[in-house]
Design an enzyme around this catalytic site. Structure first.
Site, PDB file in Angstrom:
ATOM      1  N   SER A 109      47.937 -10.715 -28.005  1.00 31.53           N
ATOM      2  CA  SER A 109      47.269  -9.663 -27.233  1.00 31.53           C
ATOM      3  C   SER A 109      47.764  -8.290 -27.701  1.00 31.53           C
ATOM      4  O   SER A 109      47.613  -7.953 -28.880  1.00 31.53           O
ATOM      5  CB  SER A 109      47.501  -9.896 -25.740  1.00 31.53           C
ATOM      6  OG  SER A 109      46.631  -9.112 -24.971  1.00 31.53           O
ATOM      7  N   ASP A 249      37.849 -16.393 -24.524  1.00 28.50           N
ATOM      8  CA  ASP A 249      38.840 -15.318 -24.534  1.00 28.50           C
ATOM      9  C   ASP A 249      38.259 -14.011 -24.011  1.00 28.50           C
ATOM     10  O   ASP A 249      37.104 -13.662 -24.304  1.00 28.50           O
ATOM     11  CB  ASP A 249      39.312 -15.112 -25.985  1.00 28.50           C
ATOM     12  CG  ASP A 249      40.698 -14.526 -26.096  1.00 28.50           C
ATOM     13  OD1 ASP A 249      41.054 -13.665 -25.288  1.00 28.50           O
ATOM     14  OD2 ASP A 249      41.419 -14.940 -27.031  1.00 28.50           O
ATOM     15  N   HIS A 276      42.377 -16.470 -23.191  1.00 29.01           N
ATOM     16  CA  HIS A 276      43.268 -15.486 -23.805  1.00 29.01           C
ATOM     17  C   HIS A 276      44.651 -16.047 -24.123  1.00 29.01           C
ATOM     18  O   HIS A 276      45.308 -15.570 -25.038  1.00 29.01           O
ATOM     19  CB  HIS A 276      43.389 -14.283 -22.858  1.00 29.01           C
ATOM     20  CG  HIS A 276      43.953 -13.061 -23.486  1.00 29.01           C
ATOM     21  ND1 HIS A 276      43.426 -12.488 -24.618  1.00 29.01           N
ATOM     22  CD2 HIS A 276      45.007 -12.277 -23.138  1.00 29.01           C
ATOM     23  CE1 HIS A 276      44.109 -11.411 -24.935  1.00 29.01           C
ATOM     24  NE2 HIS A 276      45.085 -11.267 -24.053  1.00 29.01           N
TER      25      HIS A 276
END
Length: 301
Positions: A109, A249, A276
């Site tokens: 991320s 995601d 995610h």
């Protein structure tokens, strides 16, 4: 595996570092440094990546970026203190202090965004880069979030819109609506894994970095990163790059495709039925994909 922790001085602060060493280090297996997300989510939710130590015979290093976790907290730091360059400098402080010359880098991320910021500077010794569940620009991220929000139940969308307009983003109704988005697009494992809950809890207890750079949640981005983009700089990355994401995601395909298209030596991989936190939803499969990529880019007999 053996886990050791230490504090590394960084500017006037301290960065907490965890070093996981396998029972047997494989010849030629380079260390892997792991960058957590948020910003400000601490290392807990990516802790299981340390299993790569015994699985691949390499040292795996996690650290809490300054401002969160077990590193120095700075709740009174001004907004302009929190920049990508700060965290690039911190990474190299950790790397050099540990005496690591050649290494692999993995970021999840925000960590993947930070990994790209490091890689565009072409540091010596970077053998490979793994960008996991990361956007190449926050404009693309916000567009993707809007598309996913439009798929939520109408009453959920209404709650999000009303409370964001009113500035009441701590209202229980808003938080419940946010959780519906999280269950679909952030982590589809129910209940949420304890490592994920630990990172969430420490961020809620000390939200300075996350709220300053991102905003109140994953899709209401009003922080200092809202105009961030690395798209135009991606051709400067020389390291072989793996870009991974989940089928559901919150980092939608449009957000990460620029990495694949613009980094000269890059390829992508999508984990089916994941969102995610692919590394928490399918940990063994995730680590197998990463391990195979790392093995391609080191001189391991």
């Amino acid at each position: 595996m053996q886990r050791d922790t230490r504090l590394i001085p960084f500017r006037d602060h301290q960065t907490w570092v965890q070093i996981t060493t396998p029972d047997a280090v494989k010849r030629g297996a380079l260390p892997l440094l792991v960058l957590h997300g948020g910003p400000g989510m601490a290392h807990n939710y990516v802790a299981n990546i340390a299993e790569l130590a015994d699985e691949t015979g390499r040292v795996v290093i996690h650290y809490d970026q300054v401002g969160c976790g077990q590193s120095t907290h700075l709740p009174d730091a001004p907004v302009d203190f929190w920049t990508p360059a700060l965290f690039v400098d911190e990474f190299h402080t950790v790397q050099s202090t540990l005496g690591i010359d050649n290494y692999h880098l993995l970021g999840q991320s925000w960590g993947g965004m930070l990994g790209a910021e490091i890689a565009v500077r072409r540091p010596a010794g970077l053998a490979s880069l793994s960008i996991c569940n990361s956007p190449a620009s926050m404009e693309l991220w916000v567009q993707g979030a809007a598309e996913l929000r439009a798929q939520l139940p109408p009453q959920t969308q209404d709650a999000l819109d009303r409370h964001e307009a009113a500035g009441t983003v701590t209202d229980p109704e808003y938080l419940a609506a946010t959780m519906e988005f999280y269950r679909r697009h952030v982590c589809r494992t129910e209940p949420f894994p304890q490592d994920f809950l630990d990172s969430e809890a420490q961020m809620e207890a000390e939200p300075t970095v996350y709220h300053t750079m991102n905003g109140p949640n994953e899709f209401h981005v009003v922080g200092s990163l809202r105009d961030w983009s690395i798209i135009d700089r991606l051709p400067d990355i020389e390291a072989p790059t793996l870009v991974v994401a989940g089928e559901f995601d919150e980092a939608t395909p449009a957000t990460w495709q620029p990495y694949v298209d613009r980094i000269p030596d890059a390829r992508g991989h999508v984990f089916a039925d994941c969102s995610h936190c692919s590394h928490l939803e399918k940990p063994e499969e995730f680590r197998a994909v990463i391990a195979a990529f790392l093995a391609e880019h080191e001189d391991t007999p």
